[in-house]
Design a protein around this motif. Structure first.
Motif, PDB file in Angstrom:
ATOM      1  N   ARG A 198      43.710  32.643  42.160  1.00 57.46           N
ATOM      2  CA  ARG A 198      42.602  32.267  43.044  1.00 57.46           C
ATOM      3  C   ARG A 198      42.227  33.405  43.988  1.00 57.46           C
ATOM      4  NH1 ARG A 198      41.117  30.218  47.814  1.00 57.46           N
ATOM      5  NH2 ARG A 198      43.168  30.585  48.729  1.00 57.46           N
ATOM      6  N   LEU A 223      46.975  35.225  52.283  1.00 59.20           N
ATOM      7  CA  LEU A 223      45.809  34.594  51.643  1.00 59.20           C
ATOM      8  C   LEU A 223      46.218  33.681  50.487  1.00 59.20           C
ATOM      9  CD1 LEU A 223      43.523  37.764  51.533  1.00 59.20           C
ATOM     10  CD2 LEU A 223      43.180  35.774  52.993  1.00 59.20           C
ATOM     11  N   GLU A 256      38.479  33.522  43.208  1.00 62.30           N
ATOM     12  CA  GLU A 256      37.488  33.136  44.219  1.00 62.30           C
ATOM     13  C   GLU A 256      37.294  34.286  45.194  1.00 62.30           C
ATOM     14  OE1 GLU A 256      38.153  29.427  46.241  1.00 62.30           O
ATOM     15  OE2 GLU A 256      38.813  28.492  44.369  1.00 62.30           O
ATOM     16  N   LEU A 257      38.397  34.980  45.496  1.00 65.57           N
ATOM     17  CA  LEU A 257      38.336  36.103  46.436  1.00 65.57           C
ATOM     18  C   LEU A 257      39.075  37.308  45.872  1.00 65.57           C
ATOM     19  CD1 LEU A 257      37.815  37.397  49.243  1.00 65.57           C
ATOM     20  CD2 LEU A 257      39.901  36.282  50.041  1.00 65.57           C
ATOM     21  N   ILE A 259      39.916  41.266  47.066  1.00 60.93           N
ATOM     22  CA  ILE A 259      39.825  42.285  48.115  1.00 60.93           C
ATOM     23  C   ILE A 259      40.384  43.593  47.576  1.00 60.93           C
ATOM     24  CG2 ILE A 259      40.403  42.967  50.489  1.00 60.93           C
ATOM     25  CD1 ILE A 259      40.716  40.089  51.246  1.00 60.93           C
ATOM     26  N   ILE A 273      36.057  42.835  37.466  1.00 58.26           N
ATOM     27  CA  ILE A 273      36.002  41.856  38.560  1.00 58.26           C
ATOM     28  C   ILE A 273      34.622  41.202  38.657  1.00 58.26           C
ATOM     29  CG2 ILE A 273      37.820  42.927  39.952  1.00 58.26           C
ATOM     30  CD1 ILE A 273      35.607  44.209  41.687  1.00 58.26           C
ATOM     31  N   ARG A 274      33.820  41.472  37.612  1.00 62.60           N
ATOM     32  CA  ARG A 274      32.445  40.968  37.582  1.00 62.60           C
ATOM     33  C   ARG A 274      32.334  39.469  37.861  1.00 62.60           C
ATOM     34  NH1 ARG A 274      28.171  43.296  36.025  1.00 62.60           N
ATOM     35  NH2 ARG A 274      29.387  45.139  35.585  1.00 62.60           N
ATOM     36  N   ASP A 275      33.295  38.705  37.380  1.00 60.87           N
ATOM     37  CA  ASP A 275      33.216  37.253  37.513  1.00 60.87           C
ATOM     38  C   ASP A 275      33.896  36.712  38.764  1.00 60.87           C
ATOM     39  OD1 ASP A 275      31.764  37.066  35.163  1.00 60.87           O
ATOM     40  OD2 ASP A 275      33.568  36.978  33.922  1.00 60.87           O
ATOM     41  N   ALA A 276      34.325  37.596  39.673  1.00 62.80           N
ATOM     42  CA  ALA A 276      34.913  37.122  40.934  1.00 62.80           C
ATOM     43  C   ALA A 276      33.821  36.437  41.747  1.00 62.80           C
ATOM     44  CB  ALA A 276      35.498  38.289  41.709  1.00 62.80           C
ATOM     45  N   LYS A 277      34.201  35.362  42.476  1.00 64.69           N
ATOM     46  CA  LYS A 277      33.196  34.668  43.278  1.00 64.69           C
ATOM     47  C   LYS A 277      32.780  35.541  44.458  1.00 64.69           C
ATOM     48  CE  LYS A 277      32.426  30.588  46.068  1.00 64.69           C
ATOM     49  NZ  LYS A 277      33.176  29.799  47.041  1.00 64.69           N
ATOM     50  N   LEU A 278      33.767  36.072  45.177  1.00 68.88           N
ATOM     51  CA  LEU A 278      33.467  36.907  46.337  1.00 68.88           C
ATOM     52  C   LEU A 278      34.256  38.208  46.227  1.00 68.88           C
ATOM     53  CD1 LEU A 278      31.677  36.212  48.888  1.00 68.88           C
ATOM     54  CD2 LEU A 278      33.839  36.115  50.125  1.00 68.88           C
ATOM     55  N   ILE A 279      33.543  39.329  46.345  1.00 67.03           N
ATOM     56  CA  ILE A 279      34.209  40.636  46.265  1.00 67.03           C
ATOM     57  C   ILE A 279      34.177  41.297  47.640  1.00 67.03           C
ATOM     58  CG2 ILE A 279      34.121  42.957  45.239  1.00 67.03           C
ATOM     59  CD1 ILE A 279      32.955  41.702  42.713  1.00 67.03           C
ATOM     60  N   CYS A 280      35.351  41.690  48.143  1.00 60.93           N
ATOM     61  CA  CYS A 280      35.459  42.381  49.423  1.00 60.93           C
ATOM     62  C   CYS A 280      36.186  43.696  49.223  1.00 60.93           C
ATOM     63  CB  CYS A 280      36.224  41.524  50.429  1.00 60.93           C
ATOM     64  SG  CYS A 280      35.423  39.938  50.727  1.00 60.93           S
ATOM     65  N   ASP A 295      30.523  41.972  48.272  1.00 62.81           N
ATOM     66  CA  ASP A 295      29.761  41.094  49.162  1.00 62.81           C
ATOM     67  C   ASP A 295      30.015  41.505  50.615  1.00 62.81           C
ATOM     68  OD1 ASP A 295      28.656  39.004  47.256  1.00 62.81           O
ATOM     69  OD2 ASP A 295      30.767  39.057  46.704  1.00 62.81           O
ATOM     70  N   VAL A 313      43.625  36.864  59.955  1.00 63.90           N
ATOM     71  CA  VAL A 313      43.672  35.727  59.028  1.00 63.90           C
ATOM     72  C   VAL A 313      44.662  34.693  59.541  1.00 63.90           C
ATOM     73  CG1 VAL A 313      44.284  34.955  56.690  1.00 63.90           C
ATOM     74  CG2 VAL A 313      42.944  37.050  57.005  1.00 63.90           C
TER      75      VAL A 313
ATOM     76  N   MET B 226      24.699  43.617  39.487  1.00 62.56           N
ATOM     77  CA  MET B 226      25.733  43.039  40.325  1.00 62.56           C
ATOM     78  C   MET B 226      24.993  42.512  41.547  1.00 62.56           C
ATOM     79  SD  MET B 226      28.925  43.120  39.367  1.00 62.56           S
ATOM     80  CE  MET B 226      30.389  43.707  40.190  1.00 62.56           C
ATOM     81  N   ARG B 228      25.176  41.296  44.604  1.00 64.73           N
ATOM     82  CA  ARG B 228      26.152  41.129  45.680  1.00 64.73           C
ATOM     83  C   ARG B 228      25.475  41.397  47.017  1.00 64.73           C
ATOM     84  NH1 ARG B 228      30.686  38.465  43.766  1.00 64.73           N
ATOM     85  NH2 ARG B 228      30.949  39.078  41.602  1.00 64.73           N
ATOM     86  N   SER B 229      26.021  40.804  48.082  1.00 64.14           N
ATOM     87  CA  SER B 229      25.345  40.906  49.381  1.00 64.14           C
ATOM     88  C   SER B 229      25.465  42.282  50.033  1.00 64.14           C
ATOM     89  CB  SER B 229      25.867  39.849  50.355  1.00 64.14           C
ATOM     90  OG  SER B 229      26.630  38.892  49.707  1.00 64.14           O
ATOM     91  N   CYS B 230      26.512  43.036  49.710  1.00 65.35           N
ATOM     92  CA  CYS B 230      26.698  44.393  50.233  1.00 65.35           C
ATOM     93  C   CYS B 230      26.626  44.469  51.766  1.00 65.35           C
ATOM     94  CB  CYS B 230      25.686  45.366  49.632  1.00 65.35           C
ATOM     95  SG  CYS B 230      25.688  45.431  47.843  1.00 65.35           S
ATOM     96  N   VAL B 231      27.301  43.539  52.446  1.00 64.84           N
ATOM     97  CA  VAL B 231      27.342  43.587  53.913  1.00 64.84           C
ATOM     98  C   VAL B 231      28.528  44.449  54.330  1.00 64.84           C
ATOM     99  CG1 VAL B 231      27.596  42.217  56.029  1.00 64.84           C
ATOM    100  CG2 VAL B 231      26.391  41.258  54.045  1.00 64.84           C
ATOM    101  N   VAL B 244      36.597  37.998  58.809  1.00 62.86           N
ATOM    102  CA  VAL B 244      37.442  36.850  58.430  1.00 62.86           C
ATOM    103  C   VAL B 244      36.656  35.539  58.569  1.00 62.86           C
ATOM    104  CG1 VAL B 244      39.564  35.569  58.947  1.00 62.86           C
ATOM    105  CG2 VAL B 244      39.594  38.069  58.953  1.00 62.86           C
ATOM    106  N   VAL B 252      36.588  30.776  50.832  1.00 60.81           N
ATOM    107  CA  VAL B 252      37.589  31.426  49.979  1.00 60.81           C
ATOM    108  C   VAL B 252      38.942  31.594  50.669  1.00 60.81           C
ATOM    109  CG1 VAL B 252      35.926  32.604  48.508  1.00 60.81           C
ATOM    110  CG2 VAL B 252      36.731  33.739  50.583  1.00 60.81           C
TER     111      VAL B 252
END
Lengths: 318, 254
Positions: A198, A223, A256-257, A259, A273-280, A295, A313, B226, B228-231, B244, B252
């Protein structure tokens, strides 16, 4: 006989290809046949999941490998003239498909990720990634049969249907291949399977020392996730198992996340990682390509940022 | 005397491709390189020669401007190179590449052992090696991570899904190599100077025994998007807090 043929290395892959093949066969108004090898389960399992015919490849002597089947598969195809052959894109499968395609002098779409039968043009339209995942190439086959290798888990397995009937055909035993197997070494899993995790914290080259990976582990810990890595970390530094290497030549993940910590974001890695929900991402270089694929990004030194992130966190989730 | 042939492709360096606004690919500022895993193929050929003796021939197919790759390849240790070139060889699909390689290798190049990279860094179809072996009627061992020679046979460790198979095949044989098989050397100034003196055999289209039609047609090529928001956040405490908070809002972090 024509029809759609599928060849998987094991049961799961065969069931997935039966699903893909069934859809094509129905739209084309033709039959579906499955090769069965390396699997001690009965042919009926394949029939109940969509196969009209099961082609049984006889077991091989101890010193032979699956490449011995190549002439048998090609001969059968020359005789029966199938419309389409789909093969699971495993290491063995990719070799089988390329060599069968060479024998049949036909086109092969490698690592096909989408395919569709266009009723108007009667063409099978296929898509695959090129340039390290930078672009999608759309292809059709100019020759018969249309061939494609399909990565495992691209399709859901076909579901069971009761009352289906089908035939089985035992193919002849292959002549021995010139390639002899001297020894088989089973590989034990060295790391957790993170393909379904996840949360994934990914270690990149920005992490300077092996012991500094503790930062990434601590972050994934708070996390509730696992750690993964980029290719240099597993292949060059050997800090983590290649089973954790994310990217085009490694595993694909869909958390889902995600990083990335000290990950620059080469296109081959980002493809995984194309299918990750959120990329940080956390990276010192504000121009690192990972920020275009992310993102949310933090521009800063991971050694400064990650400990603060862990504290924050903890604070916000208390 | 062991004759080793190493195949390589001169490709666009994908790091330099840009995506246009409507998804088209922009090749205007690209550099070219020897396809990544073909460097491992050349390196392995040269290592085998250094260990067992013999000679290494590098082979490439491409448009005439791929000539730039020959010096790079030769600086990595091969004794000579074959350059099969024609303007129409710019965008070959794998069955054509394999057929042309077989045409030239079969008729003009001594080969006990043919080494290919597992796949090219542009199209990465991983087909050319296995197809070439079929065309030449040779045993093929794909995706190998270790190679040795014992008399007239090769011993190769082949990676498979659940482990490794140690396999043997009589020569002539073909292998495709994984990147972990070796670390390609970085050519020095002397290697580059020596490369200019090595023989390059030029082969044109009319020297082939026939023409080869494509079996796979490319109907489109678009950049992968892609969305993505790119923030971007800074590294100050309030940035970390906002970062966070954003993740919690996205649902998430639990």
């Amino acid at each position: 006989m024509a029809g759609v043929w599928i060849l998987g290395e094991n049961r799961e892959q065969s069931f997935e290809l039966l699903n893909a093949g069934r859809k094509l066969a129905s739209r084309m108004g033709t039959t579906l046949a499955a090769f069965l090898w390396n699997d001690h389960n009965p042919a009926e399992e394949y029939i109940s999941r969509g196969a009209d015919k099961v082609l049984l490849l006889p077991p091989l002597p101890e010193d032979q490998s699956e490449d011995a089947y190549i002439p048998v598969i090609a001969e059968e195809a020359q005789k029966e003239d199938p419309d389409i052959i789909l093969v699971a894109a495993t290491l063995r499968g990719k070799q089988i498909a390329a060599r069968v395609a060479a024998r049949l002098n036909t086109g092969l779409c490698s690592e096909c990720m989408a395919l569709n039968f266009n009723e108007e043009s009667s063409a099978v339209e296929m898509e695959r990634l090129v340039y390290g995942g930078m672009a999608i190439q759309k292809v059709t086959c100019a020759t018969r049969p249309v061939m494609a290798t399909i990565p495992p888990r691209t399709f859901e397995p076909a579901s069971e249907e009761s009352g289906r009937e089908g035939a089985t055909l035992e193919l002849h035993a292959p002549a021995p291949s010139f390639v002899k197997v001297l020894e088989r070494k089973q590989k034990e899993r060295e790391a957790e399977d993170i393909t379904e995790s996840r949360v994934i914290v990914c270690v990149g080259r920005g992490v300077e020392k092996k012991e500094d990976m503790a930062l990434a582990r601590d972050l994934s810990g708070v996390l509730g996730g696992e750690i993964g890595c980029t290719r240099p970390i597993s292949e060059e530094m050997h800090w983590l198992s290649e089973e954790l290497c994310i990217g085009l030549s490694g595993i694909s993940v869909k958390p889902e996340l995600y990083i990335g910590v000290g990950v620059s974001g080469q296109v081959q890695h980002v493809t995984g990682i194309r299918d990750a929900k959120l990329i940080c991402a956390v990276n010192t270089d504000e121009n690192a390509p990972i920020f275009d694929a992310a993102d949310y990004g933090i521009v800063g030194d991971l050694y400064d940022v990650v400990p603060k992130l862990i504290d924050e966190v903890k604070k916000q989730t208390e | 005397m062991l004759s080793i042939a190493a195949c390589f492709k001169w490709v666009v360096d994908e790091e330099y491709i840009r995506a246009g606004s409507s998804g088209e690919l922009d090749f205007r500022s690209v550099n070219y390189k020897i396809s990544d895993y073909d460097r491992n193929a050349i390196e392995e050929a040269v290592r085998i020669k250094e260990k067992y003796g013999g000679s290494v021939t590098a082979i490439t197919i491409g448009a005439p401007d791929a000539r730039k790759g020959l010096k790079d390849a030769l600086s990595r240790g091969p004794d000579k190179a074959y350059f099969v070139n024609d303007e129409s060889f710019k965008n070959l699909e794998p069955s054509q590449t394999a057929a042309i390689l077989a045409d030239v290798t079969g008729s003009k190049i001594e080969h006990d052992l043919v080494i290919c990279g597992e796949g090219s860094s542009d199209l990465y179809t991983q087909q050319v090696g296995p197809r070439l072996a079929e065309r030449l009627g040779m045993p093929c061992i794909s995706f190998i991570q270790k190679l040795t020679i014992e008399g007239r046979q090769i011993i190769a460790e082949r990676k498979v899904e659940n482990g490794v198979e140690v396999t043997a095949a009589p020569m002539p044989a073909l292998v495709t190599v994984l990147p972990e098989i070796n670390t390609p050397r970085i050519p020095g100034v002397k290697d580059t100077l020596m490369a200019s003196k090595k023989e390059v055999v030029n082969i044109t289209k009319d020297e082939l025994s026939q023409t080869y039609e494509p079996t796979l047609l490319t109907t489109g090529m678009t950049a992968t998007s892609m969305e993505r928001s790119c923030v971007k956040f800074g590294r100050e405490p309030q940035d970390i807090t906002m970062f966070v908070e954003a993740l919690i809002k996205e649902g998430v972090i639990k």
